[in-house]
Design an enzyme around this catalytic site. Structure first.
Site, PDB file in Angstrom:
ATOM      1  CE  LYS A 136      -4.356  -1.939   1.292  1.00 44.89           C
ATOM      2  NZ  LYS A 136      -5.370  -2.218   2.256  1.00 44.89           N
ATOM      3  NE  ARG A 174      -7.652  -7.988   0.347  1.00 43.69           N
ATOM      4  CZ  ARG A 174      -6.952  -7.417  -0.717  1.00 43.69           C
ATOM      5  NH1 ARG A 174      -5.880  -6.658  -0.648  1.00 43.69           N
ATOM      6  NH2 ARG A 174      -7.609  -7.509  -2.035  1.00 43.69           N
TER       7      ARG A 174
HETATM    8  N1  HH2 Z   1      -7.560  -3.690   0.843  1.00 44.67           N
HETATM    9  C1  HH2 Z   1      -7.813  -3.770  -0.766  1.00 44.67           C
HETATM   10  C2  HH2 Z   1      -8.776  -4.543  -1.139  1.00 44.67           C
HETATM   11  N2  HH2 Z   1      -9.648  -5.319  -0.457  1.00 44.67           N
HETATM   12  N3  HH2 Z   1     -10.051  -5.948   1.861  1.00 44.67           N
HETATM   13  C3  HH2 Z   1      -9.684  -5.759   3.053  1.00 44.67           C
HETATM   14  N4  HH2 Z   1     -10.383  -6.790   4.076  1.00 44.67           N
HETATM   15  N5  HH2 Z   1      -8.678  -5.202   3.605  1.00 44.67           N
HETATM   16  C4  HH2 Z   1      -7.874  -4.406   2.928  1.00 44.67           C
HETATM   17  O1  HH2 Z   1      -7.034  -3.796   3.462  1.00 44.67           O
HETATM   18  C5  HH2 Z   1      -8.182  -4.528   1.379  1.00 44.67           C
HETATM   19  C6  HH2 Z   1      -9.310  -5.066   0.899  1.00 44.67           C
HETATM   20  C7  HH2 Z   1      -6.724  -2.939  -1.704  1.00 44.67           C
HETATM   21  O2  HH2 Z   1      -5.897  -3.580  -2.226  1.00 44.67           O
HETATM   22  P1  HH2 Z   1      -5.700  -4.454  -3.707  1.00 44.67           P
HETATM   23  O3  HH2 Z   1      -7.240  -5.618  -3.720  1.00 44.67           O
HETATM   24  O4  HH2 Z   1      -4.777  -5.031  -4.180  1.00 44.67           O
HETATM   25  O5  HH2 Z   1      -6.082  -3.230  -4.782  1.00 44.67           O
HETATM   26  P2  HH2 Z   1      -7.384  -2.575  -5.471  1.00 44.67           P
HETATM   27  O6  HH2 Z   1      -8.335  -1.996  -4.525  1.00 44.67           O
HETATM   28  O7  HH2 Z   1      -6.750  -1.490  -6.202  1.00 44.67           O
HETATM   29  O8  HH2 Z   1      -7.872  -3.813  -6.336  1.00 44.67           O
END
Ligand code: HH2
Length: 261
Positions: free
Chosen positions: A202, A244
């Site tokens: 992040k 995660r």
């Molecule tokens: N962060 C993201 C997405 N989903 N769910 C939970 N429970 N906690 C988190 O911190 C979280 C999440 C963001 O990361 P990512 O899926 O890699 O990115 P994007 O939202 O750009 O797909």
């Protein structure tokens, strides 16, 4: 020695902040999830809509088309969670085999109750389009904790048997807010609800690592592994039950080392 849990991320999206476009193709997403299952992750988190700061919403039909075939292919191999803000997507993914609803909107507990599956309540201030414009709190940890406990209590009252809470690192939070939530993560753990933590790659890590290295430019997403692991270990040490992660081999190794310690 029980190892803390690892949730591997599969983003079936063109625009996720760290792996956008790599797994938009169903076969590529399924292969990625299979590799994570083989590596030994506890959950594979399948998402079809980026929630990065500034992201535009995706039509629900498109989100369903992205995730359902991937959930169906992976769910016989490994526990699958569906990362969504939309009840219809959660419904369809659970029908395809997902057993955990990872809900960044913290509003879908009725869906989880209806299907007798687990539910993650994540905290977010605002929505992804605008959440990073000017996030403000009097006491970020107190506010996030009260919000999550209220949502978790509502889910328990609705009959959800497995309820997780997640502070939502980077979701309507400054670097200082994220660091305060990590520094006082034990206060979330003390609620008794199992804590899920998502720091992997992040943006705040980009700033944290650059500051630590004495350079001005934030470290880019594909160079944040050390920060991701350091914060995962920090989270486990504070009592988080699951982290995660995008880099699952390294995170599993870190989780095993924590268990050994
Ligand atoms: N962060 C993201 C997405 N989903 N769910 C939970 N429970 N906690 C988190 O911190 C979280 C999440 C963001 O990361 P990512 O899926 O890699 O990115 P994007 O939202 O750009 O797909």
């Amino acid at each position: 020695m029980t190892r803390p849990l690892v949730m591997g991320v599969v983003n079936v999206t063109p625009d996720s902040f760290s792996d956008g476009g790599l797994y938009l193709d169903h076969e590529a997403a399924i292969a990625h999830g299979r590799a994570m299952a083989a590596a030994g992750v506890d959950v594979v988190d399948v998402g079809g809509e980026s929630t990065r700061p500034g992201a535009e919403p995706v039509p629900v039909t498109e989100e369903v088309d992205r995730v359902v075939p991937v959930v169906a292919a992976l769910s016989p191999l490994v526990r699958v969670s569906i990362d969504t803000r939309h009840a219809e997507v959660a419904d369809r993914a659970v029908a395809a085999g997902a057993t955990l609803v990872n809900d960044v909107s913290a509003t879908l507990h009725e869906v989880a109750a209806h299907h007798h599956v687990g539910w993650v309540a994540m905290h977010m201030q605002g929505d992804p389009r605008t959440m990073q414009r000017d996030p403000r709190y009097d006491d970020v940890v107190d506010e996030v904790r009260s919000f999550l406990v209220a949502r978790a209590d509502a889910a328990v009252a609705a009959g959800v048997g497995e309820v997780w809470i997640d502070p939502g690192i980077g979701f309507g939070k400054t670097v200082e807010h994220n660091l305060a939530l990590l520094a006082r993560l034990d206060e979330l753990v003390a609620t008794g609800f199992p804590v899920l933590l998502g720091t992997s790659r992040k943006r705040f890590l980009g700033q944290l690592l650059a500051t630590a290295d004495g350079v001005a430019d934030p470290t880019p997403p594909d160079d944040r592994l050390e920060g991701s692991l350091a914060t995962a270990v920090w989270g486990y040490r504070a009592g988080a039950r699951m982290v995660r992660a995008h880099d699952v081999d390294a995170t599993l190794a870190a989780a095993r080392a924590v268990a050994g310690l």
